[in-house]
Scaffold this active site. Structure first.
Site, PDB file in Angstrom:
ATOM      1  N   LYS A   1       1.381  31.583  72.660  1.00 40.39           N
ATOM      2  CA  LYS A   1       0.371  31.716  71.597  1.00 40.39           C
ATOM      3  C   LYS A   1      -0.939  31.056  72.006  1.00 40.39           C
ATOM      4  O   LYS A   1      -2.011  31.655  71.909  1.00 40.39           O
ATOM      5  CB  LYS A   1       0.891  31.055  70.306  1.00 40.39           C
ATOM      6  CG  LYS A   1      -0.197  30.787  69.273  1.00 40.39           C
ATOM      7  CD  LYS A   1       0.345  30.187  68.001  1.00 40.39           C
ATOM      8  CE  LYS A   1       0.426  28.689  67.958  1.00 40.39           C
ATOM      9  NZ  LYS A   1      -0.856  27.995  67.741  1.00 40.39           N
TER      10      LYS A   1
ATOM     11  N   CYS B   1      -7.311  19.900  57.800  1.00 41.47           N
ATOM     12  CA  CYS B   1      -6.103  20.594  58.251  1.00 41.47           C
ATOM     13  C   CYS B   1      -4.921  19.682  57.943  1.00 41.47           C
ATOM     14  O   CYS B   1      -5.080  18.470  57.848  1.00 41.47           O
ATOM     15  CB  CYS B   1      -6.255  20.828  59.748  1.00 41.47           C
ATOM     16  SG  CYS B   1      -4.774  21.259  60.626  1.00 41.47           S
TER      17      CYS B   1
ATOM     18  N   ARG C   1       3.577  31.884  62.330  1.00 42.39           N
ATOM     19  CA  ARG C   1       2.323  31.783  63.074  1.00 42.39           C
ATOM     20  C   ARG C   1       2.584  31.631  64.566  1.00 42.39           C
ATOM     21  O   ARG C   1       1.762  32.046  65.377  1.00 42.39           O
ATOM     22  CB  ARG C   1       1.528  30.562  62.599  1.00 42.39           C
ATOM     23  CG  ARG C   1       1.058  30.667  61.171  1.00 42.39           C
ATOM     24  CD  ARG C   1       0.203  29.501  60.830  1.00 42.39           C
ATOM     25  NE  ARG C   1      -0.902  29.387  61.784  1.00 42.39           N
ATOM     26  CZ  ARG C   1      -1.802  28.430  61.786  1.00 42.39           C
ATOM     27  NH1 ARG C   1      -1.744  27.495  60.875  1.00 42.39           N
ATOM     28  NH2 ARG C   1      -2.763  28.402  62.673  1.00 42.39           N
TER      29      ARG C   1
HETATM   30  N1  EPU Z   1     -11.343  16.518  68.303  1.00 40.10           N
HETATM   31  C1  EPU Z   1     -12.520  15.947  67.901  1.00 40.10           C
HETATM   32  N2  EPU Z   1     -13.660  16.685  67.979  1.00 40.10           N
HETATM   33  C2  EPU Z   1     -13.673  17.959  68.462  1.00 40.10           C
HETATM   34  C3  EPU Z   1     -12.468  18.534  68.910  1.00 40.10           C
HETATM   35  C4  EPU Z   1     -11.299  17.784  68.807  1.00 40.10           C
HETATM   36  O1  EPU Z   1     -12.547  14.805  67.445  1.00 40.10           O
HETATM   37  O2  EPU Z   1     -14.753  18.576  68.515  1.00 40.10           O
HETATM   38  C5  EPU Z   1     -10.090  15.736  68.226  1.00 40.10           C
HETATM   39  C6  EPU Z   1      -9.069  16.336  67.257  1.00 40.10           C
HETATM   40  O3  EPU Z   1      -9.338  15.972  65.928  1.00 40.10           O
HETATM   41  C7  EPU Z   1      -7.770  15.781  67.798  1.00 40.10           C
HETATM   42  C8  EPU Z   1      -8.015  15.717  69.306  1.00 40.10           C
HETATM   43  O4  EPU Z   1      -9.436  15.797  69.476  1.00 40.10           O
HETATM   44  O5  EPU Z   1      -7.543  14.502  67.292  1.00 40.10           O
HETATM   45  C9  EPU Z   1      -7.372  16.821  70.104  1.00 40.10           C
HETATM   46  O6  EPU Z   1      -7.637  18.079  69.509  1.00 40.10           O
HETATM   47  P1  EPU Z   1      -7.848  19.405  70.341  1.00 40.10           P
HETATM   48  O7  EPU Z   1      -9.241  19.867  70.165  1.00 40.10           O
HETATM   49  O8  EPU Z   1      -7.328  19.239  71.715  1.00 40.10           O
HETATM   50  O9  EPU Z   1      -6.876  20.409  69.540  1.00 40.10           O
HETATM   51  P2  EPU Z   1      -7.143  21.939  69.352  1.00 40.10           P
HETATM   52  O10 EPU Z   1      -7.819  22.477  70.532  1.00 40.10           O
HETATM   53  O11 EPU Z   1      -7.718  22.191  68.011  1.00 40.10           O
HETATM   54  C10 EPU Z   1      -4.957  22.786  70.518  1.00 40.10           C
HETATM   55  C11 EPU Z   1      -3.763  23.619  70.131  1.00 40.10           C
HETATM   56  C12 EPU Z   1      -2.900  22.825  69.171  1.00 40.10           C
HETATM   57  C13 EPU Z   1      -2.451  21.536  69.873  1.00 40.10           C
HETATM   58  C14 EPU Z   1      -3.669  20.748  70.344  1.00 40.10           C
HETATM   59  C15 EPU Z   1      -3.324  19.523  71.146  1.00 40.10           C
HETATM   60  C16 EPU Z   1      -4.600  25.882  70.298  1.00 40.10           C
HETATM   61  C17 EPU Z   1      -5.014  27.130  69.622  1.00 40.10           C
HETATM   62  N3  EPU Z   1      -4.223  24.851  69.517  1.00 40.10           N
HETATM   63  O12 EPU Z   1      -5.644  22.506  69.307  1.00 40.10           O
HETATM   64  O13 EPU Z   1      -1.764  23.625  68.885  1.00 40.10           O
HETATM   65  O14 EPU Z   1      -1.700  20.750  68.993  1.00 40.10           O
HETATM   66  O15 EPU Z   1      -4.509  21.598  71.146  1.00 40.10           O
HETATM   67  O16 EPU Z   1      -2.570  19.845  72.235  1.00 40.10           O
HETATM   68  O17 EPU Z   1      -4.583  25.807  71.520  1.00 40.10           O
HETATM   69  C18 EPU Z   1       0.063  24.373  67.601  1.00 40.10           C
HETATM   70  O18 EPU Z   1       0.223  25.295  68.421  1.00 40.10           O
HETATM   71  O19 EPU Z   1       0.917  24.102  66.722  1.00 40.10           O
HETATM   72  C19 EPU Z   1      -1.147  23.572  67.648  1.00 40.10           C
HETATM   73  C20 EPU Z   1      -1.553  22.834  66.610  1.00 40.10           C
END
Ligand code: EPU
Length: 417
Positions: free
Chosen positions: A22, A116, A396
């Site tokens: 995914k 979220c 999902r």
């Molecule tokens: N964060 C910030 N600012 C930003 C972006 C992120 O503070 O601009 C923080 C977030 O709040 C969090 C941390 O950085 O505390 C890491 O978040 P990240 O951005 O890496 O998460 P994401 O990209 O939104 C992806 C996966 C998630 C997975 C996380 C961590 C996708 C579509 N989603 O989310 O997957 O948990 O990385 O590995 O790739 C899931 O599949 O169930 C899922 C939630």
């Protein structure tokens, strides 16, 4: 709303094949916005989140043809440069349209996701990076309005490692003017997968998989064909299912190399894991041992496996400390696991789990995708009947999960309520 009913206590035995990833598919389908002719992607999982990204792409003006798990996808002309609130609020990854839209069509209007269930999850780092590349960004009426004649390469350092942030900026930089360097970049296999696709499209990206990625912008990308990698989190979830049910499962299409942090912990917990012809065999037994877990970005222990591991620790011998460092609120499954008899105490970012000889089935409620998986696992191992409601979260991210579990001998069914 559907419910899943499980009669627990069956050993899971047999073979299961892992579906496409995914979290690799979502950015890769968004990357199709960067080209103007037909791309073909194979092994795209059939999931609610994939339906959401398809809806978003259609809204933007993309044409999509589907055949089984293959998607043909082309964005010739732009209908709307954005992601509306209705889609972003159902799936935050809709924000992956931001980078590609801005870099190819010079403007993007993407809703800010808002809060979220697992944490605040802001987008400040995505926006900081785009601003550094010369984008003009305004937040108006809950939307990010971004404009740039042509993005310019820049040196960008992320304070926190962000997976979709790294992916968004990699896509934006692929068509930018000059070289972009991403420091403290996410090293997840899904980031590497996206870089592979962009390179196949004629992009010039080096270093994906390390914490420093260099992207040399090109004027044009060409369409491509790509088979999406198997889902490491789905594979990990089936490994734990074997461990928790004294099972014996041959996991086919298992991306074992990307699961090192998990397999080290599972072996420590006395789960047997062996690579053999045709897959990875995982065997559980009745003497699971407690292990401590601390989540962190790849190659650390994945936060997306934390809830499932906690379900397992609920029936392991001893005391386990599970520390969540990636998201600030990812313990929503704890109160549901407690309803099944688990002994878990939360202390800040730590969950202290005292293993019990068994869990007992109960009606429980899914709160997010991985929490749902942990409740299904707990239900499979528990004595008696477990009813998991709000399973739309599960849909999902897990393709045909009841069917796959049934194939392994689980007593599981879905009912409409
Ligand atoms: N964060 C910030 N600012 C930003 C972006 C992120 O503070 O601009 C923080 C977030 O709040 C969090 C941390 O950085 O505390 C890491 O978040 P990240 O951005 O890496 O998460 P994401 O990209 O939104 C992806 C996966 C998630 C997975 C996380 C961590 C996708 C579509 N989603 O989310 O997957 O948990 O990385 O590995 O790739 C899931 O599949 O169930 C899922 C939630």
């Amino acid at each position: 709303m559907d419910k899943i009913i499980i009669e627990g206590g069956n050993r899971l035995i047999g073979e299961v094949k892992i579906s496409g990833s995914k979290n690799a598919a979502l950015p890769i389908l968004s990357a199709a916005l960067l080209t103007d002719d037909w791309n073909t992607f194979y092994n795209v999982p059939k999931l609610k989140d994939i339906d959401t990204i398809k809806t978003l792409l259609l809204y933007i003006g993309t044409e999509i043809e589907e055949s089984g798990n293959a998607l043909k996808i082309r964005t010739k002309t732009l209908k709307s440069p954005g992601a509306p609130y209705e889609l972003v609020k159902t799936m935050r990854a809709s924000s992956l349209a931001l980078g590609p839209l801005l870099t190819r069509f010079k403007r993007a209007r993407v809703s800010l996701p808002g809060g979220c269930a697992i944490g605040a999850r802001p987008m400040n780092l995505h926006l900081m990076a785009l601003e550094k590349m010369g984008a003009e960004i305004k937040i108006e009426s809950g939307y990010i309005n971004a404009e740039a004649d042509r993005l310019k390469g820049a040196r960008i350092r992320f304070d926190i490692t962000t997976v979709t942030g790294t992916e968004n900026i990699m896509m934006a930089a692929a068509l930018a003017d000059g070289v972009t360097i991403l420091e403290n970049a996410a090293q997840e296999p899904e980031v590497v997968e996206l870089a592979n696709v962009l390179n196949k499209m004629g992009g010039y990206i080096k270093g994906a998989g390390s914490d420093c990625i260099t992207i040399e912008g090109v004027d044009r990308l060409k369409p491509t064909t790509y088979t999406i990698m198997p889902d490491r989190i789905e594979a990990g979830t089936f490994m734990i299912a074997a461990g928790m049910t004294e099972g014996d499962i041959l996991i086919k299409n298992c991306p074992i190399r990307n699961l090192e942090a998990l397999t080290v912990k599972l072996r420590e917990a006395e789960v047997e894991i062996q690579t053999e012809n045709g897959g990875v065999r995982v065997k559980g037994n009745n003497s699971l041992r407690s292990v401590d877990i601390k989540t962190s970005p790849y190659p650390g222990f994945p936060t997306d496996m934390q809830a499932q591991m906690m379900a397992m620790m609920s029936i392991a011998k001893g005391l386990s400390v599970i520390t969540e460092t990636v998201f600030e609120n990812r313990f929503m499954h704890v109160s549901e696991l407690r309803r099944m008899g688990a002994d878990i105490r939360i202390d800040g970012r730590n969950a202290i789990v005292k293993g019990k000889p068994y869990l007992s089935g109960a009606p429980v409620m899914a709160t997010d995708l991985r929490a749902s998986a942990s409740l299904i696992l707990a239900g499979l191992a528990a004595e008696g009947k477990t009813e998991v409601s709000r399973v739309y979260h599960l849909d999902r991210g897990y393709e045909r999960i009841e069917e796959k579990l049934k194939g392994l001998g689980a007593k599981i069914k879905r009912v409409k309520t």
